[in-house]
Design an enzyme around this catalytic site. Structure first.
Site, mmCIF file in Angstrom:
data_model
loop_
_atom_site.group_PDB
_atom_site.id
_atom_site.type_symbol
_atom_site.label_atom_id
_atom_site.label_comp_id
_atom_site.label_asym_id
_atom_site.label_seq_id
_atom_site.Cartn_x
_atom_site.Cartn_y
_atom_site.Cartn_z
ATOM 1 N N LYS A 174 -32.690 -5.032 72.750
ATOM 2 C CA LYS A 174 -31.945 -6.197 72.293
ATOM 3 C C LYS A 174 -31.297 -6.934 73.467
ATOM 4 O O LYS A 174 -31.123 -6.355 74.541
ATOM 5 C CB LYS A 174 -30.886 -5.742 71.280
ATOM 6 N N TYR B 288 -35.480 -9.779 59.912
ATOM 7 C CA TYR B 288 -34.299 -9.244 59.232
ATOM 8 C C TYR B 288 -34.194 -9.766 57.797
ATOM 9 O O TYR B 288 -33.090 -9.849 57.246
ATOM 10 C CB TYR B 288 -33.039 -9.585 60.036
ATOM 11 N N HIS C 92 -33.988 -2.062 68.593
ATOM 12 C CA HIS C 92 -34.568 -2.051 67.251
ATOM 13 C C HIS C 92 -35.791 -1.151 67.316
ATOM 14 O O HIS C 92 -36.527 -1.175 68.308
ATOM 15 C CB HIS C 92 -35.018 -3.451 66.818
ATOM 16 N N GLU D 61 -44.614 -5.482 62.238
ATOM 17 C CA GLU D 61 -43.738 -5.882 63.345
ATOM 18 C C GLU D 61 -44.506 -6.019 64.663
ATOM 19 O O GLU D 61 -44.229 -6.927 65.455
ATOM 20 C CB GLU D 61 -42.584 -4.877 63.482
ATOM 21 N N ASN E 196 -26.425 -2.474 69.303
ATOM 22 C CA ASN E 196 -26.852 -1.072 69.308
ATOM 23 C C ASN E 196 -28.147 -0.828 70.088
ATOM 24 O O ASN E 196 -28.934 0.052 69.770
ATOM 25 C CB ASN E 196 -26.915 -0.527 67.881
HETATM 26 P P1 TYD Z 1 -30.928 -2.200 59.760
HETATM 27 O O1 TYD Z 1 -32.325 -2.712 59.636
HETATM 28 O O2 TYD Z 1 -30.216 -1.768 58.512
HETATM 29 O O3 TYD Z 1 -30.814 -0.961 60.791
HETATM 30 P P2 TYD Z 1 -31.763 -0.441 61.972
HETATM 31 O O4 TYD Z 1 -31.647 -1.413 63.120
HETATM 32 O O5 TYD Z 1 -31.187 0.911 62.327
HETATM 33 O O6 TYD Z 1 -33.160 -0.347 61.404
HETATM 34 O O7 TYD Z 1 -29.995 -3.316 60.431
HETATM 35 C C1 TYD Z 1 -30.509 -4.174 61.410
HETATM 36 C C2 TYD Z 1 -29.422 -4.462 62.404
HETATM 37 O O8 TYD Z 1 -28.343 -5.132 61.766
HETATM 38 C C3 TYD Z 1 -28.800 -3.211 63.013
HETATM 39 O O9 TYD Z 1 -29.553 -2.716 64.106
HETATM 40 C C4 TYD Z 1 -27.439 -3.695 63.410
HETATM 41 C C5 TYD Z 1 -27.112 -4.756 62.386
HETATM 42 N N1 TYD Z 1 -26.178 -4.275 61.348
HETATM 43 C C6 TYD Z 1 -24.827 -4.594 61.452
HETATM 44 O O10 TYD Z 1 -24.402 -5.268 62.414
HETATM 45 N N2 TYD Z 1 -23.964 -4.161 60.486
HETATM 46 C C7 TYD Z 1 -24.374 -3.416 59.430
HETATM 47 O O11 TYD Z 1 -23.545 -3.033 58.562
HETATM 48 C C8 TYD Z 1 -25.779 -3.079 59.331
HETATM 49 C C9 TYD Z 1 -26.289 -2.247 58.183
HETATM 50 C C10 TYD Z 1 -26.644 -3.530 60.316
#
Ligand code: TYD
Length: 153
Positions: free
Chosen positions: A9, A49, A115, A126, A112
């Site tokens: 990211k 998303y 992805h 994807e 975080n």
């Molecule tokens: P998600 O697809 O639920 O998780 P992942 O990336 O683990 O597959 O969510 C996509 C992104 O959205 C996630 O990486 C970070 C963001 N996000 C938030 O900022 N707050 C939240 O409560 C959630 C569920 C996701």
């Protein structure tokens, strides 16, 4: 072997962690099938998303994915999708276990680091979303027998 899509990211690009994160996947034994730097578009993010479009943080999340270019990569390996998800750790960096990428590098839900595709169906979609066919490389990994038993791949 499976292919999975990983996005480093913009927060990872900004923090200068590209090499460290790529190294983890290489050291694990995953094979790099494709990699490029790109500025993600609003259109791509709306698709990517789509499952979160009703969430209050949807626009904020999309904005954070466009603060700078990202690195998109495709990694290949036996059970690569689950292996990479396990390496990534829980979505919220504050809850992710130490030893996982998010657990070691993130203190945020949103920022975080990576992805990672979550299932075979989404991985296939994807990889196609971010790569043209001629950007995905298949080549014989010279040391396959050092990474797997002969009946594993
Ligand atoms: P998600 O697809 O639920 O998780 P992942 O990336 O683990 O597959 O969510 C996509 C992104 O959205 C996630 O990486 C970070 C963001 N996000 C938030 O900022 N707050 C939240 O409560 C959630 C569920 C996701």
């Amino acid at each position: 072997m499976e292919k999975t899509l990983v996005i480093l990211k913009p927060c990872t690009v900004q923090r200068g962690l590209i090499g460290e994160i790529i190294s983890r996947f290489e050291r694990k034994g995953l094979i790099l099938a494709g990699m490029k730097m790109m500025w993600l578009t609003d259109e791509m993010l709306n698709e990517h998303y789509a499952h979160l479009r009703e969430k209050p943080f949807f626009q904020r999340l999309k904005d954070s994915m466009r603060i700078s270019p990202a690195i998109v990569c495709c990694w290949e390996g036996v059970d690569a999708i689950q292996v990479v998800r396990t390496m990534a750790g829980s979505t919220n960096g504050r809850a992710a276990l130490p030893g996982t990428i998010r657990g070691d590098y993130s203190i945020s839900f949103q920022e975080n680091i990576v992805h990672a595709s979550d299932a075979p169906e989404t991985a296939a979609i994807e990889v196609k979303r971010f790569f043209n066919e001629n950007e995905i490389y298949t080549y014989p990994p010279a040391l396959l027998s050092s990474f797997y038993a002969t009946d594993e791949f």
